[in-house]
Design a protein around this motif. Sequence first.
Motif, PDB file in Angstrom:
ATOM      1  N   LYS A 232      49.943  55.530  83.345  1.00 18.54           N
ATOM      2  CA  LYS A 232      50.660  55.011  82.179  1.00 18.54           C
ATOM      3  C   LYS A 232      52.017  54.416  82.547  1.00 18.54           C
ATOM      4  CE  LYS A 232      48.603  58.621  79.269  1.00 18.54           C
ATOM      5  NZ  LYS A 232      48.872  59.770  78.367  1.00 18.54           N
ATOM      6  N   LEU A 233      52.437  54.628  83.788  1.00 22.43           N
ATOM      7  CA  LEU A 233      53.756  54.159  84.225  1.00 22.43           C
ATOM      8  C   LEU A 233      53.619  52.736  84.752  1.00 22.43           C
ATOM      9  CD1 LEU A 233      54.686  57.428  86.117  1.00 22.43           C
ATOM     10  CD2 LEU A 233      55.353  56.801  83.787  1.00 22.43           C
ATOM     11  N   ARG A 234      54.206  51.793  84.066  1.00 24.33           N
ATOM     12  CA  ARG A 234      54.015  50.383  84.393  1.00 24.33           C
ATOM     13  C   ARG A 234      55.077  49.834  85.331  1.00 24.33           C
ATOM     14  NH1 ARG A 234      48.834  50.019  83.031  1.00 24.33           N
ATOM     15  NH2 ARG A 234      48.447  50.679  80.870  1.00 24.33           N
ATOM     16  N   ALA A 235      56.110  50.618  85.610  1.00 27.17           N
ATOM     17  CA  ALA A 235      57.223  50.102  86.409  1.00 27.17           C
ATOM     18  C   ALA A 235      56.762  49.794  87.829  1.00 27.17           C
ATOM     19  CB  ALA A 235      58.365  51.111  86.445  1.00 27.17           C
ATOM     20  N   ARG A 236      57.257  48.672  88.349  1.00 28.97           N
ATOM     21  CA  ARG A 236      56.977  48.343  89.740  1.00 28.97           C
ATOM     22  C   ARG A 236      57.629  49.399  90.635  1.00 28.97           C
ATOM     23  NH1 ARG A 236      58.557  42.435  91.645  1.00 28.97           N
ATOM     24  NH2 ARG A 236      56.907  42.011  90.099  1.00 28.97           N
ATOM     25  N   PRO A 253      67.841  60.332  90.221  1.00 34.15           N
ATOM     26  CA  PRO A 253      67.360  58.963  89.966  1.00 34.15           C
ATOM     27  C   PRO A 253      67.762  57.984  91.070  1.00 34.15           C
ATOM     28  CG  PRO A 253      68.158  59.923  87.932  1.00 34.15           C
ATOM     29  CD  PRO A 253      68.483  60.913  89.027  1.00 34.15           C
ATOM     30  N   ALA A 254      68.932  58.172  91.666  1.00 31.35           N
ATOM     31  CA  ALA A 254      69.378  57.257  92.723  1.00 31.35           C
ATOM     32  C   ALA A 254      68.466  57.287  93.936  1.00 31.35           C
ATOM     33  CB  ALA A 254      70.806  57.607  93.134  1.00 31.35           C
ATOM     34  N   ALA A 255      67.689  58.368  94.093  1.00 32.01           N
ATOM     35  CA  ALA A 255      66.777  58.466  95.236  1.00 32.01           C
ATOM     36  C   ALA A 255      65.511  57.640  95.031  1.00 32.01           C
ATOM     37  CB  ALA A 255      66.397  59.924  95.481  1.00 32.01           C
ATOM     38  N   LEU A 256      65.267  57.165  93.815  1.00 35.47           N
ATOM     39  CA  LEU A 256      64.054  56.396  93.513  1.00 35.47           C
ATOM     40  C   LEU A 256      64.297  54.929  93.834  1.00 35.47           C
ATOM     41  CD1 LEU A 256      63.093  58.146  90.152  1.00 35.47           C
ATOM     42  CD2 LEU A 256      62.289  58.675  92.457  1.00 35.47           C
ATOM     43  N   THR A 257      64.452  54.646  95.092  1.00 39.29           N
ATOM     44  CA  THR A 257      64.825  53.304  95.541  1.00 39.29           C
ATOM     45  C   THR A 257      63.704  52.285  95.385  1.00 39.29           C
ATOM     46  OG1 THR A 257      64.237  53.929  97.809  1.00 39.29           O
ATOM     47  CG2 THR A 257      66.553  54.187  97.156  1.00 39.29           C
ATOM     48  N   SER A 258      62.479  52.744  95.152  1.00 43.01           N
ATOM     49  CA  SER A 258      61.376  51.796  94.955  1.00 43.01           C
ATOM     50  C   SER A 258      61.457  51.106  93.597  1.00 43.01           C
ATOM     51  CB  SER A 258      60.031  52.520  95.084  1.00 43.01           C
ATOM     52  OG  SER A 258      59.874  53.486  94.062  1.00 43.01           O
ATOM     53  N   LEU A 259      62.242  51.644  92.683  1.00 41.05           N
ATOM     54  CA  LEU A 259      62.412  51.035  91.371  1.00 41.05           C
ATOM     55  C   LEU A 259      63.515  49.985  91.419  1.00 41.05           C
ATOM     56  CD1 LEU A 259      62.043  54.275  89.229  1.00 41.05           C
ATOM     57  CD2 LEU A 259      60.288  52.599  89.812  1.00 41.05           C
ATOM     58  N   ARG A 260      63.598  49.158  90.378  1.00 36.76           N
ATOM     59  CA  ARG A 260      64.428  47.960  90.445  1.00 36.76           C
ATOM     60  C   ARG A 260      65.919  48.243  90.469  1.00 36.76           C
ATOM     61  NH1 ARG A 260      61.002  46.872  86.312  1.00 36.76           N
ATOM     62  NH2 ARG A 260      62.732  46.934  84.807  1.00 36.76           N
ATOM     63  N   SER A 261      66.358  49.304  89.774  1.00 37.78           N
ATOM     64  CA  SER A 261      67.783  49.552  89.626  1.00 37.78           C
ATOM     65  C   SER A 261      68.000  51.014  89.263  1.00 37.78           C
ATOM     66  CB  SER A 261      68.375  48.669  88.529  1.00 37.78           C
ATOM     67  OG  SER A 261      67.805  49.008  87.263  1.00 37.78           O
ATOM     68  N   ASP A 262      69.268  51.434  89.297  1.00 36.14           N
ATOM     69  CA  ASP A 262      69.593  52.794  88.881  1.00 36.14           C
ATOM     70  C   ASP A 262      69.216  53.028  87.425  1.00 36.14           C
ATOM     71  OD1 ASP A 262      70.553  53.370  91.378  1.00 36.14           O
ATOM     72  OD2 ASP A 262      72.672  53.163  90.846  1.00 36.14           O
ATOM     73  N   ALA A 264      66.832  51.523  85.758  1.00 37.57           N
ATOM     74  CA  ALA A 264      65.374  51.646  85.682  1.00 37.57           C
ATOM     75  C   ALA A 264      64.923  53.023  86.158  1.00 37.57           C
ATOM     76  CB  ALA A 264      64.729  50.550  86.524  1.00 37.57           C
ATOM     77  N   ALA A 265      65.593  53.540  87.180  1.00 42.53           N
ATOM     78  CA  ALA A 265      65.239  54.861  87.691  1.00 42.53           C
ATOM     79  C   ALA A 265      65.524  55.946  86.660  1.00 42.53           C
ATOM     80  CB  ALA A 265      66.010  55.134  88.982  1.00 42.53           C
ATOM     81  N   ARG A 266      66.646  55.843  85.969  1.00 45.05           N
ATOM     82  CA  ARG A 266      66.973  56.837  84.935  1.00 45.05           C
ATOM     83  C   ARG A 266      65.965  56.776  83.789  1.00 45.05           C
ATOM     84  NH1 ARG A 266      72.255  55.031  86.195  1.00 45.05           N
ATOM     85  NH2 ARG A 266      72.283  53.675  84.346  1.00 45.05           N
ATOM     86  N   ARG A 267      65.603  55.573  83.399  1.00 53.98           N
ATOM     87  CA  ARG A 267      64.624  55.424  82.331  1.00 53.98           C
ATOM     88  C   ARG A 267      63.259  55.963  82.769  1.00 53.98           C
ATOM     89  NH1 ARG A 267      64.809  49.380  80.136  1.00 53.98           N
ATOM     90  NH2 ARG A 267      63.185  50.266  78.792  1.00 53.98           N
ATOM     91  N   PHE A 268      62.921  55.736  84.032  1.00 54.46           N
ATOM     92  CA  PHE A 268      61.655  56.240  84.574  1.00 54.46           C
ATOM     93  C   PHE A 268      61.621  57.765  84.492  1.00 54.46           C
ATOM     94  CE2 PHE A 268      59.024  57.682  88.120  1.00 54.46           C
ATOM     95  CZ  PHE A 268      57.873  56.927  87.952  1.00 54.46           C
ATOM     96  N   CYS A 269      62.706  58.412  84.887  1.00 54.69           N
ATOM     97  CA  CYS A 269      62.769  59.874  84.855  1.00 54.69           C
ATOM     98  C   CYS A 269      62.689  60.394  83.423  1.00 54.69           C
ATOM     99  CB  CYS A 269      64.049  60.362  85.520  1.00 54.69           C
ATOM    100  SG  CYS A 269      64.105  60.092  87.302  1.00 54.69           S
ATOM    101  N   ASP A 270      63.401  59.746  82.519  1.00 55.53           N
ATOM    102  CA  ASP A 270      63.357  60.166  81.118  1.00 55.53           C
ATOM    103  C   ASP A 270      61.955  59.996  80.539  1.00 55.53           C
ATOM    104  OD1 ASP A 270      66.027  60.833  81.169  1.00 55.53           O
ATOM    105  OD2 ASP A 270      66.705  58.920  80.326  1.00 55.53           O
ATOM    106  N   PHE A 287      74.738  62.987  86.295  1.00 54.93           N
ATOM    107  CA  PHE A 287      74.375  63.595  87.569  1.00 54.93           C
ATOM    108  C   PHE A 287      73.166  64.523  87.388  1.00 54.93           C
ATOM    109  CE2 PHE A 287      78.880  62.571  88.029  1.00 54.93           C
ATOM    110  CZ  PHE A 287      78.843  61.826  89.205  1.00 54.93           C
ATOM    111  N   ARG A 288      72.163  63.984  86.779  1.00 51.39           N
ATOM    112  CA  ARG A 288      70.969  64.772  86.493  1.00 51.39           C
ATOM    113  C   ARG A 288      70.047  64.850  87.704  1.00 51.39           C
ATOM    114  NH1 ARG A 288      68.777  63.363  80.414  1.00 51.39           N
ATOM    115  NH2 ARG A 288      70.285  64.669  79.298  1.00 51.39           N
ATOM    116  N   LEU A 289      69.237  65.901  87.703  1.00 47.94           N
ATOM    117  CA  LEU A 289      68.193  66.105  88.698  1.00 47.94           C
ATOM    118  C   LEU A 289      66.886  66.424  87.986  1.00 47.94           C
ATOM    119  CD1 LEU A 289      70.140  68.348  91.251  1.00 47.94           C
ATOM    120  CD2 LEU A 289      69.491  65.956  91.574  1.00 47.94           C
ATOM    121  N   TYR A 290      65.800  65.933  88.555  1.00 46.67           N
ATOM    122  CA  TYR A 290      64.492  66.107  87.936  1.00 46.67           C
ATOM    123  C   TYR A 290      63.512  66.701  88.948  1.00 46.67           C
ATOM    124  CZ  TYR A 290      66.455  62.868  84.490  1.00 46.67           C
ATOM    125  OH  TYR A 290      67.247  62.272  83.545  1.00 46.67           O
ATOM    126  N   GLY A 291      62.542  67.437  88.443  1.00 46.69           N
ATOM    127  CA  GLY A 291      61.542  68.005  89.331  1.00 46.69           C
ATOM    128  C   GLY A 291      60.380  68.581  88.552  1.00 46.69           C
TER     129      GLY A 291
END
Length: 292
Positions: A232-236, A253-262, A264-270, A287-291
């Motif tokens: 369901k995740l459409r992000a490149r 989120p900053a570690a998700l370098t495959s995504l387009r931007s910071d 985009a990474a935050r939105r992906f995590c949310d 300064f959130r962390l996800y897991g």
Amino acid sequence: MAYAADSFDTLPRMPTWVTSARPEAPEDVAFLSGAALNHLHLVLRRADVPQTLLRARLALRAAEACVTHQGRPELAAELRDAVAFLQPGDSPGPAGEIYLSWRRAVERPVSVKGLHRALPNLDPSQIAAWLDTGQGTPVARAAAVCHAMIEERPRDHTSSLLLANVALAQALGWSHVVPLLAIGLKRGEVRNAGDDLHLACHRAIVTAATEATREGADLARCAARLKEVAPKLRARGSDEAVALFLDRDAVAPAALTSLRSDRAARRFCDRLVELGAVRELTGRDTFRLYGL
């Protein structure tokens, strides 16, 4: 690929006769620790258990225990923070260094070179010599390594427990360190010797193997949910981002370098949180962390 909600009923659970028994005789305690290790060995061979993530989660637990041994107040949340946002040249502090040691120890197959990376203050030849200390059964070897190190470095519980776990892994034929003794041994027990230390190690293994088995089952469920929602995740770059969650205890989120931007990474995590695939671990707005 679809994952049945009850597919984890087949994940072997630690038998209640292992977890509920309160034996006093050394031979009975040794029998139970052997049963617990055998059961954990089955879990460590399961493809549906994210093994890298399981070791990472246990490494955090082991670090927390070692920090407590030092009388320090940091818990898992503080340890995560100490290393998650490090920049080149930053110091994680004493507690963070302990966590880094355990993280590095479980990341790669066991080798003296890899252990030197985890314990840079120890000479590789010293590490090899200590690991050759133990003889006999896996627990006896681990206890011998722990005792030899604590005799020479009485304040260095982290190195003693880490190398004891390495000796245990080697004796059991495991390719990676699985933190057990650090989780189960109490501070005073690390300084035991002889039969007292052997008995404490056996008891610690029953406790920690039970915890590791439970953690493995929980992570298997979480990993299946993440894989279920991944289409369901459409992000490149989403496939690479999902893979990171299956390897790391906590992801910024900053570690998700495959995504387009910071952003985009935050939105992906949310989005993953909305889908029930990951948790936000800090309770903060920044300064959130996800897991899992």
